[in-house]
Write a protein that holds these residues in place. Structure first.
Motif, PDB file in Angstrom:
ATOM      1  N   SER A   1       6.909   5.139  16.487  1.00 59.55           N
ATOM      2  CA  SER A   1       8.123   5.138  17.287  1.00 59.55           C
ATOM      3  C   SER A   1       9.034   6.270  16.827  1.00 59.55           C
ATOM      4  N   VAL A   2      10.078   6.502  17.592  1.00 57.52           N
ATOM      5  CA  VAL A   2      11.044   7.561  17.302  1.00 57.52           C
ATOM      6  C   VAL A   2      12.409   6.916  17.095  1.00 57.52           C
ATOM      7  N   VAL A   3      13.047   7.232  15.978  1.00 57.73           N
ATOM      8  CA  VAL A   3      14.403   6.757  15.680  1.00 57.73           C
ATOM      9  C   VAL A   3      15.338   7.952  15.618  1.00 57.73           C
ATOM     10  N   TYR A   4      16.593   7.703  15.896  1.00 55.01           N
ATOM     11  CA  TYR A   4      17.589   8.779  15.936  1.00 55.01           C
ATOM     12  C   TYR A   4      18.655   8.529  14.890  1.00 55.01           C
ATOM     13  N   SER A   5      18.880   9.533  14.043  1.00 52.06           N
ATOM     14  CA  SER A   5      19.939   9.478  13.047  1.00 52.06           C
ATOM     15  C   SER A   5      21.148  10.237  13.590  1.00 52.06           C
ATOM     16  N   LYS A   6      22.230   9.524  13.790  1.00 55.06           N
ATOM     17  CA  LYS A   6      23.436  10.134  14.347  1.00 55.06           C
ATOM     18  C   LYS A   6      24.107  11.057  13.345  1.00 55.06           C
ATOM     19  N   VAL A   7      24.037  10.704  12.062  1.00 58.64           N
ATOM     20  CA  VAL A   7      24.670  11.536  11.031  1.00 58.64           C
ATOM     21  C   VAL A   7      23.906  12.839  10.861  1.00 58.64           C
ATOM     22  N   LEU A   8      22.575  12.751  10.745  1.00 62.11           N
ATOM     23  CA  LEU A   8      21.759  13.956  10.572  1.00 62.11           C
ATOM     24  C   LEU A   8      21.504  14.676  11.886  1.00 62.11           C
ATOM     25  N   ASP A   9      21.764  14.000  13.014  1.00 66.45           N
ATOM     26  CA  ASP A   9      21.514  14.556  14.343  1.00 66.45           C
ATOM     27  C   ASP A   9      20.054  14.985  14.469  1.00 66.45           C
TER      28      ASP A   9
ATOM     29  N   PRO B   1       0.829  -1.216   0.000  1.00 68.46           N
ATOM     30  CA  PRO B   1       0.000   0.000   0.000  1.00 68.46           C
ATOM     31  C   PRO B   1       0.856   1.254   0.000  1.00 68.46           C
ATOM     32  N   LYS B   2       0.218   2.380  -0.306  1.00 67.44           N
ATOM     33  CA  LYS B   2       0.951   3.644  -0.365  1.00 67.44           C
ATOM     34  C   LYS B   2       1.439   4.081   1.008  1.00 67.44           C
ATOM     35  N   GLU B   3       0.775   3.615   2.084  1.00 67.02           N
ATOM     36  CA  GLU B   3       1.232   3.956   3.435  1.00 67.02           C
ATOM     37  C   GLU B   3       2.606   3.384   3.740  1.00 67.02           C
ATOM     38  N   GLN B   4       3.016   2.360   2.988  1.00 63.44           N
ATOM     39  CA  GLN B   4       4.332   1.766   3.221  1.00 63.44           C
ATOM     40  C   GLN B   4       5.449   2.750   2.894  1.00 63.44           C
ATOM     41  N   ASP B   5       5.234   3.605   1.890  1.00 60.93           N
ATOM     42  CA  ASP B   5       6.249   4.585   1.511  1.00 60.93           C
ATOM     43  C   ASP B   5       6.399   5.703   2.537  1.00 60.93           C
ATOM     44  N   GLU B   6       5.456   5.815   3.457  1.00 56.08           N
ATOM     45  CA  GLU B   6       5.513   6.860   4.471  1.00 56.08           C
ATOM     46  C   GLU B   6       6.076   6.358   5.794  1.00 56.08           C
ATOM     47  N   GLY B   7       6.465   5.085   5.856  1.00 55.52           N
ATOM     48  CA  GLY B   7       6.997   4.515   7.090  1.00 55.52           C
ATOM     49  C   GLY B   7       8.204   3.647   6.812  1.00 55.52           C
ATOM     50  N   LEU B   8       8.608   2.893   7.833  1.00 54.20           N
ATOM     51  CA  LEU B   8       9.734   1.974   7.739  1.00 54.20           C
ATOM     52  C   LEU B   8       9.238   0.590   8.128  1.00 54.20           C
TER      53      LEU B   8
ATOM     54  N   TYR C   1      15.886  13.449  15.425  1.00 53.57           N
ATOM     55  CA  TYR C   1      14.945  12.431  15.882  1.00 53.57           C
ATOM     56  C   TYR C   1      13.765  12.409  14.912  1.00 53.57           C
ATOM     57  N   LEU C   2      13.405  11.218  14.448  1.00 57.26           N
ATOM     58  CA  LEU C   2      12.355  11.063  13.448  1.00 57.26           C
ATOM     59  C   LEU C   2      11.228  10.218  14.029  1.00 57.26           C
ATOM     60  N   ARG C   3      10.030  10.750  14.006  1.00 61.65           N
ATOM     61  CA  ARG C   3       8.851  10.010  14.455  1.00 61.65           C
ATOM     62  C   ARG C   3       8.186   9.387  13.232  1.00 61.65           C
ATOM     63  N   VAL C   4       8.215   8.066  13.130  1.00 61.82           N
ATOM     64  CA  VAL C   4       7.722   7.363  11.950  1.00 61.82           C
ATOM     65  C   VAL C   4       6.915   6.147  12.380  1.00 61.82           C
ATOM     66  N   THR C   5       6.172   5.615  11.414  1.00 65.04           N
ATOM     67  CA  THR C   5       5.484   4.333  11.606  1.00 65.04           C
ATOM     68  C   THR C   5       6.471   3.224  11.270  1.00 65.04           C
ATOM     69  N   ILE C   6       6.701   2.351  12.214  1.00 67.68           N
ATOM     70  CA  ILE C   6       7.775   1.369  12.082  1.00 67.68           C
ATOM     71  C   ILE C   6       7.249  -0.010  12.464  1.00 67.68           C
TER      72      ILE C   6
ATOM     73  N   LEU D   1      10.394   6.817   1.816  1.00 65.22           N
ATOM     74  CA  LEU D   1      10.953   7.569   2.936  1.00 65.22           C
ATOM     75  C   LEU D   1      12.336   7.051   3.294  1.00 65.22           C
ATOM     76  N   ALA D   2      12.518   5.738   3.291  1.00 66.44           N
ATOM     77  CA  ALA D   2      13.805   5.151   3.667  1.00 66.44           C
ATOM     78  C   ALA D   2      14.901   5.505   2.667  1.00 66.44           C
ATOM     79  N   VAL D   3      14.609   5.414   1.369  1.00 62.72           N
ATOM     80  CA  VAL D   3      15.647   5.704   0.378  1.00 62.72           C
ATOM     81  C   VAL D   3      15.977   7.196   0.343  1.00 62.72           C
ATOM     82  N   LYS D   4      14.999   8.048   0.636  1.00 61.19           N
ATOM     83  CA  LYS D   4      15.290   9.482   0.673  1.00 61.19           C
ATOM     84  C   LYS D   4      16.114   9.832   1.916  1.00 61.19           C
ATOM     85  N   LEU D   5      15.860   9.161   3.029  1.00 63.05           N
ATOM     86  CA  LEU D   5      16.708   9.350   4.203  1.00 63.05           C
ATOM     87  C   LEU D   5      18.126   8.855   3.942  1.00 63.05           C
ATOM     88  N   LYS D   6      18.241   7.763   3.227  1.00 63.96           N
ATOM     89  CA  LYS D   6      19.573   7.251   2.875  1.00 63.96           C
ATOM     90  C   LYS D   6      20.309   8.242   1.990  1.00 63.96           C
TER      91      LYS D   6
END
Length: 282
Positions: free
Chosen positions: A119-127, A81-88, A129-134, A164-169
């Motif tokens: 949930s909330v994940v933390y990217s150390k490189v970008l510094d 579904p399209k909701e998959q592209d908005e989460g991890l 906190y990201l609130r996403v559906t995981i 969302l994941a590939v754009k974060l990458k």
């Protein structure tokens, strides 16, 4: 004998006409190899088996009968579904199948959904906190890879299965390539850069720039970079203006402008029109 076989193969190939794809026409034909590399990793490469255990062998033996059968790894029918592209979701999807209450009832369609949570994940490189559906599997993969950045950078696009994941990458790779992380703390910047710089060896700067774009976004990017937005003037107008200027210079007298010439021509055409009011006689 070989020549006859070659003639037959050539005859068969003459009846085959390759169907043009989106890479053979339009802006898709001009997209660079850097984007094609990402598209193959994203849409063509076979993803890792998530909903079934893949058998790496070619054959298997039945212990009861002793017969040998070829291994058939058949993926389950999945829905994305399209909701998959908005989460991890970690490569998980909606499973489509059937269920039966008992042997005397007809089977009915059923869909199995992955266990999702906010949930909330933390990217150390970008510094950041990201609130996403995981999904639970994504959390397990993040812990197994010792951090969110390591999980994103190690996992190919076909297994991320999320825009969302590939754009974060892409953002993480860009920050590492340009060393824009932690602009106010040089010591922290070098420390984090040394931990993640090994992932840059798999990409060039051009490949990072095109990474994570959809096909439509890539075509729009190429269009903005290569197609001029300057308004084009018809060639006949340029040639007509140039001819009038040359005639002015040759005769040394004032000649009518383009607007005057067009007005006079229109007035002559109206005078020749037998249906106009000016051409009627009493």
């Amino acid at each position: 004998m070989a020549s006859s076989a070659a003639r037959q193969a050539l005859g068969k190939s003459m009846y085959y006409v390759k169907r043009p794809s989106k890479w053979d026409k339009g802006y898709g034909a001009y997209l660079p190899q850097a984007y094609r590399k990402f598209f193959i990793e994203w849409r063509v490469k076979k993803p890792e088996a998530v909903h079934y255990i893949e058998n790496k062998n070619r054959y298997w033996r039945d212990e009861n009968t002793g017969l040998v059968y070829p291994v058939q790894n058949r993926p389950l029918p999945l829905k994305f579904p399209k909701e998959q592209d908005e989460g991890l979701w970690g490569g998980e999807a909606v499973i489509q199948g059937f269920t039966k209450k008992d042997r005397y009832h007809r089977r009915v369609p059923r869909f199995w959904f992955p266990a999702l949570q906010k949930s909330v994940v933390y990217s150390k490189v970008l510094d950041k906190y990201l609130r996403v559906t995981i999904s639970d599997r994504t959390l397990q993969l993040i812990h197994a890879n010792y951090g969110f950045d390591h999980y994103i950078l190690k996992t190919p696009a076909c297994d991320l299965r999320s825009k969302l994941a590939v754009k974060l990458k892409r953002q993480i790779l860009t920050a590492l390539a340009d060393k824009t992380l932690y602009p106010d703390d040089p010591v922290k910047r070098e420390e984090v850069y040394d931990d993640y710089k090994q992932y840059l060896s798999a990409y060039t700067r051009e490949e990072i720039e095109w990474y994570g774009l959809t096909f439509e976004e890539a075509c729009e990017k190429w269009k903005k970079e290569n197609v001029s937005t300057k308004k084009t003037v018809p060639l006949k107008i340029e040639l007509r203006a140039k001819l009038i200027e040359e005639l002015k210079a040759a005769r040394g007298s004032e000649l009518p402008t383009i607007e005057d010439t067009e007005t006079s021509l229109l007035s002559k055409i109206k005078s020749l029109n037998p249906f106009s009011s000016s051409s009627k006689t009493d």
